[in-house]
Design an enzyme around this catalytic site. Structure first.
Site, short mmCIF file in Angstrom:
data_model
loop_
_atom_site.label_atom_id
_atom_site.label_comp_id
_atom_site.label_asym_id
_atom_site.label_seq_id
_atom_site.Cartn_x
_atom_site.Cartn_y
_atom_site.Cartn_z
N MET A 17 0.87 -1.21 0.02
CA MET A 17 -0.06 0.12 -0.02
C MET A 17 0.99 1.24 -0.07
SD MET A 17 -3.17 -1.38 2.47
CE MET A 17 -2.50 -2.33 3.58
N ASP A 63 14.72 2.79 8.82
CA ASP A 63 13.89 1.92 9.82
C ASP A 63 13.24 2.79 10.72
OD1 ASP A 63 13.58 0.28 12.14
OD2 ASP A 63 15.50 -0.73 11.76
N VAL A 64 12.11 2.58 10.68
CA VAL A 64 11.24 3.38 11.27
C VAL A 64 11.20 3.26 12.96
CG1 VAL A 64 9.34 3.70 9.93
CG2 VAL A 64 9.07 1.71 11.45
N TYR A 157 -0.23 -7.11 17.62
CA TYR A 157 -0.80 -6.53 16.34
C TYR A 157 -1.97 -5.59 16.68
CZ TYR A 157 -1.84 -5.49 11.60
OH TYR A 157 -1.92 -4.59 10.26
N LYS A 161 -1.82 -1.42 16.75
CA LYS A 161 -2.61 -0.54 15.94
C LYS A 161 -3.78 -0.03 16.46
CE LYS A 161 -0.91 -1.93 11.90
NZ LYS A 161 -0.14 -0.78 11.04
N1 LIG Z 1 -2.16 -6.18 3.82
C1 LIG Z 1 -3.05 -6.07 4.82
O1 LIG Z 1 -3.96 -7.06 4.98
C2 LIG Z 1 -3.43 -4.71 6.07
C3 LIG Z 1 -4.38 -4.53 6.49
C4 LIG Z 1 -4.69 -3.58 7.49
C5 LIG Z 1 -3.44 -2.84 7.75
N2 LIG Z 1 -2.33 -3.02 7.11
C6 LIG Z 1 -1.13 -2.06 7.41
O2 LIG Z 1 -0.92 -1.20 6.32
C7 LIG Z 1 0.31 -1.13 5.99
C8 LIG Z 1 1.18 -1.43 4.84
O3 LIG Z 1 1.11 -3.02 4.81
P1 LIG Z 1 1.18 -3.71 3.45
O4 LIG Z 1 -0.11 -4.58 3.32
O5 LIG Z 1 1.59 -2.72 2.27
O6 LIG Z 1 2.50 -4.71 3.91
P2 LIG Z 1 3.76 -4.79 3.15
O7 LIG Z 1 4.52 -5.88 4.04
O8 LIG Z 1 3.67 -4.91 1.77
O9 LIG Z 1 4.48 -3.44 3.24
C9 LIG Z 1 5.25 -2.99 4.42
C10 LIG Z 1 6.04 -2.12 4.27
O10 LIG Z 1 7.21 -1.75 5.55
C11 LIG Z 1 8.17 -1.76 5.46
N3 LIG Z 1 8.71 -2.15 6.89
C12 LIG Z 1 8.61 -3.22 7.70
N4 LIG Z 1 9.60 -3.02 8.72
C13 LIG Z 1 9.99 -1.59 8.64
C14 LIG Z 1 10.92 -0.82 9.30
N5 LIG Z 1 11.05 -1.27 10.68
N6 LIG Z 1 11.11 0.33 8.84
C15 LIG Z 1 10.75 0.83 7.82
N7 LIG Z 1 10.14 -0.12 6.89
C16 LIG Z 1 9.64 -1.07 7.38
C17 LIG Z 1 8.48 -3.32 4.64
O11 LIG Z 1 9.85 -3.34 4.09
C18 LIG Z 1 7.46 -3.00 3.50
O12 LIG Z 1 8.09 -2.44 2.53
C19 LIG Z 1 1.07 -1.62 7.36
O13 LIG Z 1 0.95 -0.76 8.45
C20 LIG Z 1 -0.06 -2.90 7.69
O14 LIG Z 1 0.07 -3.04 9.11
C21 LIG Z 1 -2.10 -3.88 6.18
#
Ligand SMILES: NC(=O)c1ccc[n+]([C@@H]2O[C@H](COP(=O)([O-])OP(=O)(O)OC[C@H]3O[C@@H](n4cnc5c(N)ncnc54)[C@H](O)[C@@H]3O)[C@@H](O)[C@H]2O)c1
Length: 252
Positions: A17, A63-64, A157, A161
């Site tokens: 996303m 790295d956040v 988790y 959140k």
């Molecule tokens: N995919 C789902 O079903 C879903 C649903 C609800 C919420 N979310 C939330 O949406 C957001 C994006 O998720 P996504 O589905 O795109 O997942 P994704 O795994 O494709 O992307 C997450 C990104 O965060 C990066 N990341 C992880 N740890 C990190 C760190 N310490 N520092 C910097 N970057 C870091 C990863 O490298 C990756 O590029 C997340 O916060 C996730 O919790 C996802």
């Protein structure tokens, strides 16, 4: 051009996303998009795609959980692009790969990346928005897991959140008078995260879908468009709210 003149910094923008949002902001005429992640190769690909399509972008390693790296990412944004108007705190990890839903190391990891990562982003991002002096918009990625509980995720988790949901409202209360808006976005069933475990299993996903009124998973662009609304001036009187993008999952 809904992002005209705006500089945006997006954490976790190398994938999923975050990457979709970076591409959409660029298509909507952002002055610049800063792609920030720990996956340097994938982040560079997103930047190259944006530039190839005629947009302006740069990559920064972030790295956040690392306060010094947040400072560097924000410094890079200000120096390279002349300001910061939109911050998307998107980086996150899943809680669905853990077998022990009370594992302490996993709790610390989830809280560190998903909650403290957002706190640090707000700390440094909002300071830069103040310097820019044109208000701003912070969008924090929570989840429906920040609103309701699930039986199959590490409890950290949901807790991480849920913290994002409330730090968002605290930020809105504190920065409204400065024209800095803070909102959260709560996706439902989306394409699996890189770190997903059980929630990536097709059988488990099919079972979950039975509880989703729209009967399908969401697509990354459907979340990116929600983020775009909150980033743009169209949402100029919207702050402290939670925008749920879940096909009705939490409505029933
Ligand atoms: N995919 C789902 O079903 C879903 C649903 C609800 C919420 N979310 C939330 O949406 C957001 C994006 O998720 P996504 O589905 O795109 O997942 P994704 O795994 O494709 O992307 C997450 C990104 O965060 C990066 N990341 C992880 N740890 C990190 C760190 N310490 N520092 C910097 N970057 C870091 C990863 O490298 C990756 O590029 C997340 O916060 C996730 O919790 C996802």
């Amino acid at each position: 051009m809904r992002m005209k003149d705006k500089v945006a910094l997006i954490s976790g923008a190398a994938s999923g996303m975050g990457a979709a949002t970076a591409r959409l902001f660029a298509r909507e005429g952002a002055k610049a998009v800063v792609v920030a992640d720990i996956l340097d190769g994938d982040g560079a690909v997103v930047v190259a795609e944006i530039e190839k399509a005629g947009g302006r972008a740069s990559y920064v390693h972030l790295d956040v959980t690392d306060e010094a790296q947040w400072q560097q990412a924000v410094d890079h944004t200000m120096a390279a692009h002349g300001g910061l108007h939109v911050l998307v705190n998107n980086a996150g990890i899943s809680g669905s790969a853990e077998q022990d839903l009370y594992d302490t190391a996993a709790w610390n990891r989830l809280m560190g990346i998903n909650s403290t990562g957002v706190f640090l982003g707000m700390k440094y991002g909002i300071a830069a928005m103040r310097k820019t002096g044109q208000g701003g918009s912070v969008i924090n990625l929570s989840s429906i897991s920040g609103i309701v509980g699930q039986g199959y995720l590490h409890v950290g988790y949901n807790a991480s959140k849920g913290a994002v949901r409330l730090i968002t409202k605290a930020g809105a209360a504190q920065h409204g008078k400065e024209g800095i808006r803070v909102n959260s976005v709560h996706p439902g069933l989306m394409p699996p995260m890189r770190t997903s475990g059980r929630t990536a299993d097709p059988v488990a996903r099919a079972k979950t879908l039975k509880g989703v009124p729209m009967g399908r998973a969401g697509e990354v662009d459907e979340v990116a468009y929600a983020i775009l609304f909150l980033a743009s001036d169209e949402s100029s009187y919207v702050t402290g709210t939670e925008l749920v993008v879940d096909g009705g999952w939490t409505a029933v």
